[in-house]
Design an enzyme around this catalytic site. Sequence first.
Site, PDB file in Angstrom:
ATOM      1  N   SER A   1      10.299 -27.735   0.989  1.00 33.58           N
ATOM      2  CA  SER A   1       9.102 -27.520   1.767  1.00 33.58           C
ATOM      3  C   SER A   1       9.284 -26.229   2.504  1.00 33.58           C
ATOM      4  O   SER A   1       8.391 -25.780   3.363  1.00 33.58           O
ATOM      5  CB  SER A   1       8.376 -28.243   2.957  1.00 33.58           C
ATOM      6  OG  SER A   1      10.008 -28.616   3.586  1.00 33.58           O
TER       7      SER A   1
ATOM      8  N   ASN B   1      13.827 -34.955  11.666  1.00 35.94           N
ATOM      9  CA  ASN B   1      12.259 -35.826  12.268  1.00 35.94           C
ATOM     10  C   ASN B   1      11.479 -35.264  13.500  1.00 35.94           C
ATOM     11  O   ASN B   1      10.792 -34.146  14.346  1.00 35.94           O
ATOM     12  CB  ASN B   1      13.066 -37.381  12.662  1.00 35.94           C
ATOM     13  CG  ASN B   1      12.950 -37.470  11.058  1.00 35.94           C
ATOM     14  OD1 ASN B   1      13.581 -37.423   9.885  1.00 35.94           O
ATOM     15  ND2 ASN B   1      13.085 -39.186  11.091  1.00 35.94           N
TER      16      ASN B   1
ATOM     17  N   SER C   1     -25.698  -5.857  -5.059  1.00 35.60           N
ATOM     18  CA  SER C   1     -25.612  -6.597  -6.372  1.00 35.60           C
ATOM     19  C   SER C   1     -24.746  -5.483  -7.220  1.00 35.60           C
ATOM     20  O   SER C   1     -25.449  -4.374  -6.954  1.00 35.60           O
ATOM     21  CB  SER C   1     -26.998  -6.647  -6.572  1.00 35.60           C
ATOM     22  OG  SER C   1     -26.651  -7.311  -7.909  1.00 35.60           O
TER      23      SER C   1
ATOM     24  N   LYS D   1     -30.232  -4.745  -3.537  1.00 38.14           N
ATOM     25  CA  LYS D   1     -30.063  -5.646  -3.138  1.00 38.14           C
ATOM     26  C   LYS D   1     -29.174  -5.706  -1.612  1.00 38.14           C
ATOM     27  O   LYS D   1     -28.336  -4.282  -2.287  1.00 38.14           O
ATOM     28  CB  LYS D   1     -28.507  -6.431  -4.251  1.00 38.14           C
ATOM     29  CG  LYS D   1     -30.050  -7.517  -5.078  1.00 38.14           C
ATOM     30  CD  LYS D   1     -31.256  -8.857  -4.371  1.00 38.14           C
ATOM     31  CE  LYS D   1     -30.402  -9.652  -3.538  1.00 38.14           C
ATOM     32  NZ  LYS D   1     -29.688 -10.545  -4.679  1.00 38.14           N
TER      33      LYS D   1
ATOM     34  N   ASN E   1     -26.599  -7.643   0.063  1.00 35.80           N
ATOM     35  CA  ASN E   1     -25.415  -9.482   0.494  1.00 35.80           C
ATOM     36  C   ASN E   1     -25.876 -10.272   0.986  1.00 35.80           C
ATOM     37  O   ASN E   1     -24.595  -8.938   2.392  1.00 35.80           O
ATOM     38  CB  ASN E   1     -25.102  -9.815  -1.177  1.00 35.80           C
ATOM     39  CG  ASN E   1     -25.828  -9.561  -2.303  1.00 35.80           C
ATOM     40  OD1 ASN E   1     -27.328  -9.720  -2.214  1.00 35.80           O
ATOM     41  ND2 ASN E   1     -25.230  -9.442  -2.793  1.00 35.80           N
TER      42      ASN E   1
ATOM     43  N   GLU F   1     -22.098 -15.910   4.132  1.00 36.91           N
ATOM     44  CA  GLU F   1     -22.401 -16.461   3.536  1.00 36.91           C
ATOM     45  C   GLU F   1     -20.628 -17.563   3.235  1.00 36.91           C
ATOM     46  O   GLU F   1     -20.220 -19.037   2.938  1.00 36.91           O
ATOM     47  CB  GLU F   1     -22.614 -16.016   1.541  1.00 36.91           C
ATOM     48  CG  GLU F   1     -24.464 -15.975   1.819  1.00 36.91           C
ATOM     49  CD  GLU F   1     -24.295 -15.615   0.584  1.00 36.91           C
ATOM     50  OE1 GLU F   1     -25.871 -15.500   0.042  1.00 36.91           O
ATOM     51  OE2 GLU F   1     -23.932 -14.857   0.084  1.00 36.91           O
TER      52      GLU F   1
ATOM     53  N   TYR G   1       8.785 -41.953  11.393  1.00 35.60           N
ATOM     54  CA  TYR G   1       8.630 -41.051   9.795  1.00 35.60           C
ATOM     55  C   TYR G   1       9.123 -41.351   8.430  1.00 35.60           C
ATOM     56  O   TYR G   1       9.295 -42.092   7.896  1.00 35.60           O
ATOM     57  CB  TYR G   1       9.914 -39.809   9.879  1.00 35.60           C
ATOM     58  CG  TYR G   1       9.647 -38.344   9.465  1.00 35.60           C
ATOM     59  CD1 TYR G   1       8.815 -37.871  10.037  1.00 35.60           C
ATOM     60  CD2 TYR G   1       9.988 -38.534   7.996  1.00 35.60           C
ATOM     61  CE1 TYR G   1       8.478 -36.366   8.796  1.00 35.60           C
ATOM     62  CE2 TYR G   1       9.678 -37.259   7.094  1.00 35.60           C
ATOM     63  CZ  TYR G   1       9.320 -35.726   7.792  1.00 35.60           C
ATOM     64  OH  TYR G   1       8.966 -34.520   7.380  1.00 35.60           O
TER      65      TYR G   1
ATOM     66  N   GLN H   1       5.515 -34.553   5.010  1.00 39.96           N
ATOM     67  CA  GLN H   1       5.818 -33.157   4.580  1.00 39.96           C
ATOM     68  C   GLN H   1       3.880 -32.351   4.418  1.00 39.96           C
ATOM     69  O   GLN H   1       4.187 -31.583   4.603  1.00 39.96           O
ATOM     70  CB  GLN H   1       6.551 -32.966   3.959  1.00 39.96           C
ATOM     71  CG  GLN H   1       6.854 -31.871   3.298  1.00 39.96           C
ATOM     72  CD  GLN H   1       8.637 -31.694   2.967  1.00 39.96           C
ATOM     73  OE1 GLN H   1       9.207 -32.040   2.439  1.00 39.96           O
ATOM     74  NE2 GLN H   1       7.959 -31.415   1.109  1.00 39.96           N
TER      75      GLN H   1
END
Length: 475
Positions: free
Chosen positions: A29, A119, A286, A292, A294, A299, A326, A331
């Site tokens: 991890s 843990n 665009s 355009k 946008n 969005e 645990y 994880q």
Amino acid sequence: MPEQQKPAKMWSGRFREPLNTTFESWQRSFPFDWRLVPYEVEASIAHARAIEAAGILTSEELLLMIKGLQAVAKLQAEQGEAIVAANPQAEDVDHYVELELTKQIGDLALKLHTGRSRNEQIATDMRLFVREAIDNTLEGLTAWRKALIDLATNAGEAIMPSYTHLQRAEPVLVTHWLLSYVSMLERDSTRLADCRKRMNLCPLGSGAVAGATLALDRTIASKALDFDAPTPNSMDATSDRDFALEFTQALSTLGIHISRFAEELTLYSTAEFGFLDLPEAFSTGSSAMPQKKNPDLTELIRGKSARLLGAAVTLSTLIKGLPLAYNKDLQEGQEPVFDAADTIDGILKVMPSFTRALRFRFDKMRTASQTGYLNAMAAATYLTEKGVPFRKAHEKIGNAVRLGLETGRELQELTLDELRAFGPEFGEDFFAAITLEATLDCHNVIGGTARTRVRAALEDARRKIAAETESNLRK
């Protein structure tokens, strides 16, 4: 490196066979929980103080250990994610800190694990991370609320249509519309503050599952880390991820609110509405169509709200079937929390400046508010004040609207004689009762769009922000 010189696993004593190399790499991890190093160092210093009080460390050893841990934190701050590639043997953040601390202070580092388990360590680290993420989110929300309030103040008494079913409904003040989002963000802030209060308990001293095997004073670590108290049950403490789930659920609701705001701005910026110009600094063009502009920011925010929702769903699904205490499954709960915290941090970094840059076309909003019979409710209210039962008033105004539709006129353009055909209650004062301003002011209740009520609501929003700012300064 010869086999006997390789750093031992934290659990290697019981095993004879080495790990499968593919599995060993896959199950690490540290490639993502490296970002917990500052919290693990902070928690380790707190634990060191607790075991010093228990007689495991001398005061000189404690000072040496704290100095070593601070050096580990400094190294991580300087190298960032590069520490992952530089430490392929580290399984996770706890293992990395132990290995690096050993380089700093030798075998004394091995005493640090006395009376604790990974843990409880990861449970503590994640609480510290989430607590800081909540504080950062609350700070960002305050900044955005201030920007919305500033925008609402600048709107003055500008008027816009409100919508139900995405059909024009009644006129409202633009300020009233903006303050509706301020109300949402106030709820989001209280949800996060409640989450922070519930989660602010310290797992250190819980051991692997049954509690520490040393007679540790758990309040030492708890106070050192600014927790309110130690956790009351060791099994719950090591397996609990409610705080992470609640954090991501609060963020998912916040994300929905942000997405709704973004959706309305996207709609209102279209030629079909024409209510505002989106700022060029937050828009793109665009590659094919030169004309355009946008709405990329709004969005993207709609899209990123899906990530926030996804984090909450992932954690819910992950936790729902786990037995106490645990389990390694937990994880997998770290990355969604990291992603949610990063996502909301990015959103709230741009929202205040974007909001302040918005420019409304108040003339178009006002024109839209004067067509489509948006004063019909005010007209029905006029009749009820003349003693007509509301259902009858509704019917009479509905008939007037039909006449308007058939003849291409608004209610205020019908003649008094035409209106009296639907009932004798109509008088000369009817037209004054359905002006744009009168239509606003007939909603004269707490939370309504009457001008006096909105002024009061705006002042209340300012007071709340000021009170929160003052409270934060005192902390």
